[in-house]
Design a protein around this motif. Structure first.
Motif, PDB file in Angstrom:
ATOM      1  N   PHE A 230       0.800  -1.223   0.000  1.00  0.00           N
ATOM      2  CA  PHE A 230       0.000   0.000   0.000  1.00  0.00           C
ATOM      3  C   PHE A 230       0.837   1.280   0.000  1.00  0.00           C
ATOM      4  CE2 PHE A 230      -2.607  -3.289   2.099  1.00  0.00           C
ATOM      5  CZ  PHE A 230      -3.654  -3.328   1.199  1.00  0.00           C
ATOM      6  N   LEU A 231       2.169   1.148  -0.077  1.00  0.00           N
ATOM      7  CA  LEU A 231       2.999   2.353  -0.129  1.00  0.00           C
ATOM      8  C   LEU A 231       2.675   3.197  -1.353  1.00  0.00           C
ATOM      9  CD1 LEU A 231       6.513   1.133   1.082  1.00  0.00           C
ATOM     10  CD2 LEU A 231       5.135   2.939   2.098  1.00  0.00           C
ATOM     11  N   ARG A 232       2.166   2.556  -2.411  1.00  0.00           N
ATOM     12  CA  ARG A 232       1.808   3.319  -3.608  1.00  0.00           C
ATOM     13  C   ARG A 232       0.741   4.368  -3.307  1.00  0.00           C
ATOM     14  NH1 ARG A 232      -1.307  -1.506  -4.721  1.00  0.00           N
ATOM     15  NH2 ARG A 232       0.560  -2.501  -5.542  1.00  0.00           N
ATOM     16  N   HIS A 233      -0.055   4.127  -2.240  1.00  0.00           N
ATOM     17  CA  HIS A 233      -1.150   5.045  -1.941  1.00  0.00           C
ATOM     18  C   HIS A 233      -0.683   6.359  -1.330  1.00  0.00           C
ATOM     19  CE1 HIS A 233      -4.243   2.279  -3.124  1.00  0.00           C
ATOM     20  NE2 HIS A 233      -3.741   1.342  -2.350  1.00  0.00           N
ATOM     21  N   ILE A 234       0.574   6.438  -0.918  1.00  0.00           N
ATOM     22  CA  ILE A 234       1.073   7.719  -0.415  1.00  0.00           C
ATOM     23  C   ILE A 234       2.048   8.350  -1.404  1.00  0.00           C
ATOM     24  CG2 ILE A 234       0.713   7.189   2.018  1.00  0.00           C
ATOM     25  CD1 ILE A 234       3.667   6.513   2.238  1.00  0.00           C
ATOM     26  N   GLU A 235       2.183   7.749  -2.599  1.00  0.00           N
ATOM     27  CA  GLU A 235       3.084   8.321  -3.606  1.00  0.00           C
ATOM     28  C   GLU A 235       2.576   9.661  -4.125  1.00  0.00           C
ATOM     29  OE1 GLU A 235       5.646   5.428  -6.175  1.00  0.00           O
ATOM     30  OE2 GLU A 235       3.596   4.666  -6.185  1.00  0.00           O
ATOM     31  N   ARG A 236       1.261   9.867  -4.095  1.00  0.00           N
ATOM     32  CA  ARG A 236       0.707  11.122  -4.610  1.00  0.00           C
ATOM     33  C   ARG A 236       0.639  12.223  -3.543  1.00  0.00           C
ATOM     34  NH1 ARG A 236      -1.761  10.117  -9.608  1.00  0.00           N
ATOM     35  NH2 ARG A 236      -2.555   8.010  -9.932  1.00  0.00           N
ATOM     36  N   THR A 237       0.918  11.895  -2.301  1.00  0.00           N
ATOM     37  CA  THR A 237       0.768  12.884  -1.232  1.00  0.00           C
ATOM     38  C   THR A 237       1.816  13.984  -1.347  1.00  0.00           C
ATOM     39  OG1 THR A 237       2.147  11.547   0.233  1.00  0.00           O
ATOM     40  CG2 THR A 237      -0.225  11.211   0.363  1.00  0.00           C
ATOM     41  N   LYS A 238       1.431  15.170  -0.906  1.00  0.00           N
ATOM     42  CA  LYS A 238       2.363  16.296  -0.910  1.00  0.00           C
ATOM     43  C   LYS A 238       3.295  16.260   0.302  1.00  0.00           C
ATOM     44  CE  LYS A 238      -1.034  19.433  -3.046  1.00  0.00           C
ATOM     45  NZ  LYS A 238      -2.274  18.683  -2.872  1.00  0.00           N
ATOM     46  N   PHE A 239       2.823  15.601   1.367  1.00  0.00           N
ATOM     47  CA  PHE A 239       3.549  15.671   2.632  1.00  0.00           C
ATOM     48  C   PHE A 239       3.390  14.349   3.371  1.00  0.00           C
ATOM     49  CE2 PHE A 239       4.033  17.048   7.102  1.00  0.00           C
ATOM     50  CZ  PHE A 239       5.219  17.754   7.006  1.00  0.00           C
ATOM     51  N   LEU A 240       4.455  13.912   4.048  1.00  0.00           N
ATOM     52  CA  LEU A 240       4.422  12.683   4.844  1.00  0.00           C
ATOM     53  C   LEU A 240       4.496  13.022   6.325  1.00  0.00           C
ATOM     54  CD1 LEU A 240       6.911  10.420   2.834  1.00  0.00           C
ATOM     55  CD2 LEU A 240       4.418  10.553   2.619  1.00  0.00           C
ATOM     56  N   LEU A 241       3.749  12.271   7.121  1.00  0.00           N
ATOM     57  CA  LEU A 241       3.783  12.458   8.567  1.00  0.00           C
ATOM     58  C   LEU A 241       4.213  11.141   9.218  1.00  0.00           C
ATOM     59  CD1 LEU A 241       3.236  14.300  10.997  1.00  0.00           C
ATOM     60  CD2 LEU A 241       0.892  13.429  11.020  1.00  0.00           C
ATOM     61  N   PHE A 242       5.415  11.151   9.793  1.00  0.00           N
ATOM     62  CA  PHE A 242       5.919   9.975  10.491  1.00  0.00           C
ATOM     63  C   PHE A 242       5.314   9.939  11.891  1.00  0.00           C
ATOM     64  CE2 PHE A 242       8.819  10.442   7.089  1.00  0.00           C
ATOM     65  CZ  PHE A 242       9.483   9.239   6.904  1.00  0.00           C
ATOM     66  N   VAL A 243       4.675   8.829  12.215  1.00  0.00           N
ATOM     67  CA  VAL A 243       4.088   8.643  13.538  1.00  0.00           C
ATOM     68  C   VAL A 243       4.975   7.650  14.288  1.00  0.00           C
ATOM     69  CG1 VAL A 243       2.041   8.007  14.853  1.00  0.00           C
ATOM     70  CG2 VAL A 243       1.792   9.058  12.578  1.00  0.00           C
ATOM     71  N   LEU A 244       5.646   8.126  15.346  1.00  0.00           N
ATOM     72  CA  LEU A 244       6.583   7.306  16.112  1.00  0.00           C
ATOM     73  C   LEU A 244       6.044   7.074  17.519  1.00  0.00           C
ATOM     74  CD1 LEU A 244       9.954   9.043  15.121  1.00  0.00           C
ATOM     75  CD2 LEU A 244       8.707   7.252  13.892  1.00  0.00           C
ATOM     76  N   ASP A 245       6.311   5.900  18.035  1.00  0.00           N
ATOM     77  CA  ASP A 245       5.950   5.565  19.416  1.00  0.00           C
ATOM     78  C   ASP A 245       7.021   6.138  20.330  1.00  0.00           C
ATOM     79  OD1 ASP A 245       5.425   4.390  21.877  1.00  0.00           O
ATOM     80  OD2 ASP A 245       4.752   2.500  21.005  1.00  0.00           O
ATOM     81  N   GLY A 246       6.615   7.073  21.183  1.00  0.00           N
ATOM     82  CA  GLY A 246       7.595   7.763  22.025  1.00  0.00           C
ATOM     83  C   GLY A 246       7.737   7.195  23.423  1.00  0.00           C
ATOM     84  N   THR A 247       7.187   5.998  23.661  1.00  0.00           N
ATOM     85  CA  THR A 247       7.289   5.428  25.007  1.00  0.00           C
ATOM     86  C   THR A 247       8.685   4.863  25.257  1.00  0.00           C
ATOM     87  OG1 THR A 247       6.356   3.350  24.163  1.00  0.00           O
ATOM     88  CG2 THR A 247       4.841   4.907  25.180  1.00  0.00           C
TER      89      THR A 247
END
Length: 372
Positions: A230-247
């Motif tokens: 499903f990485l192809r589904h973010i190929e058209r995005t203008k911006f990426l948001l990395f969500v990291l576990d901060g625990t």
């Protein structure tokens, strides 16, 4: 069922044959030719329909054939044109030649209707061949064959922001909080099995679309897990948001490094896309300012107090305000790092405004934004 990759056969209709006929009326001897033309074969169209968001309907039907044109008749009657086939597809669908893998069409806007295969032309009837030398032609044309093609349809969702992260870091909770999306949420990994789209409306007049894909794991770019599918589904995005576990038992630095590697292995273009980072789960007892400080130190960033977006005063933040167009911004570093809690909604509303500001800036100052 969410389907984003199918192959189908499409074919236009064959043209109808022209007629061989002669005029027959009472008291008229040796009437001339009056055979009509055959009708043209039906065409094949693709039409973009925003009311569809998956290719699942194509799993049940493999062949899409337009109707053949009808043959011509006597008394100069032309055959009826074959009925067209209109194939409705969701926005973001790409059409590839199945054998050569060449991209044929890329449908990114709603309402587009495009003819992709033209029907065969109908044959001429014998009346067309009458001339001063041949007064009684006894032949007519056959209709021309239609076209046929084996194609592959691939859906790439159209969104402004793409969420990237490992399983169970809180991406689904985050998109459910900031948007109208209602994904499945549970306290175990891989609850997200298909991409989700959500519309974020920070205020009355502005909105943008966020895409959440299944969690990425080590080796995803080599085919492991669901993320690569499903990485192809973010190929058209203008911006990426990395969500990291901060625990405390999770290392945000290692998560960040592995995600960057998987993105680069999948697509260099996607790797170079502007991005931001959120350190999630500030509500956890294991979450501490040290996690943030260590992450900033690793990236060589300097944390600062920012109050203009309504961010919580319990944490320090990093927001890069270097203008993109002047070339001073390092696009290999995040444009912001914000601690959040998707569960208790700490800083989530502020995040929606930060993303809106970033998107508006990208739309007006970057090459990609100007082209779109």
């Amino acid at each position: 069922m969410f389907i984003d990759n199918v192959d189908i056969f499409i074919s236009s209709g064959k043209g109808g044959a022209g007629a061989v006929s002669f005029r027959r009326e009472k008291f008229v001897l040796n009437g001339g030719p009056d055979g009509g033309d055959g009708g043209d074969g039906g065409d094949v169209y693709f039409e973009v329909d925003k009311n569809t968001d998956t290719l699942s309907k194509f799993r049940g039907t493999k062949h899409y054939r337009a109707k053949n044109g009808q043959p011509g008749g006597g008394r100069k009657c032309s055959g009826k044109k074959g009925e067209d086939v209109i194939i409705k597809i969701p926005p973001g669908t790409q059409v590839f030649d199945f054998d050569t893998h060449k991209l044929l069409y890329d449908f990114t806007s709603d309402g587009i209707k495009l003819k992709v295969l033209k029907g065969g032309k109908g044959g001429w009837g014998n009346m067309r061949f009458k001339n001063s030398i041949n007064q009684r032609p006894t032949y007519a044309q056959s209709g021309l064959a239609g076209e046929e093609r084996h194609i592959r349809l691939e859906l790439k969702l159209i969104a402004d922001v793409g969420l990237v992260g490992f399983p169970n870091v809180g991406k689904s909770t985050l998109i459910s909080v900031i948007s109208n999306a209602k994904p499945e949420i549970a306290d175990y990994a891989f609850t997200t099995l298909v991409p989700n789209l959500g519309v974020v409306s920070p205020d009355t007049f502005s909105s943008y679309v966020v895409a959440d894909i299944p969690g990425i794991i080590d080796g995803a770019s080599a085919g492991k897990g669901l993320g690569i599918e499903f990485l192809r589904h973010i190929e058209r995005t203008k911006f990426l948001l990395f969500v990291l576990d901060g625990t405390g038992d999770k290392d945000p630095i290692k998560q960040y490094q592995k995600l960057r590697i998987e993105l680069k292995n999948f697509s260099e273009e996607l790797y170079l896309r502007p991005f931001g980072v959120v350190l999630n789960k500030t509500d956890s007892l294991d979450f501490s300012q040290k996690n943030i400080d260590d992450f900033y130190a690793f990236l060589g960033l300097e944390a600062m107090d920012i109050g203009s977006f309504g961010l919580s005063e319990d944490w320090k933040y990093y927001i890069d305000q270097t203008p993109i167009q002047e070339g001073g911004r390092d696009m290999q570093k995040p444009l912001f790092v914000i601690p959040i809690s998707s569960l208790t909604q700490v800083n989530t509303r502020a995040l929606s405004f930060v993303l809106l500001d970033v998107l508006e800036y990208l739309n007006t100052h970057t090459k990609e934004g100007l082209e779109s």
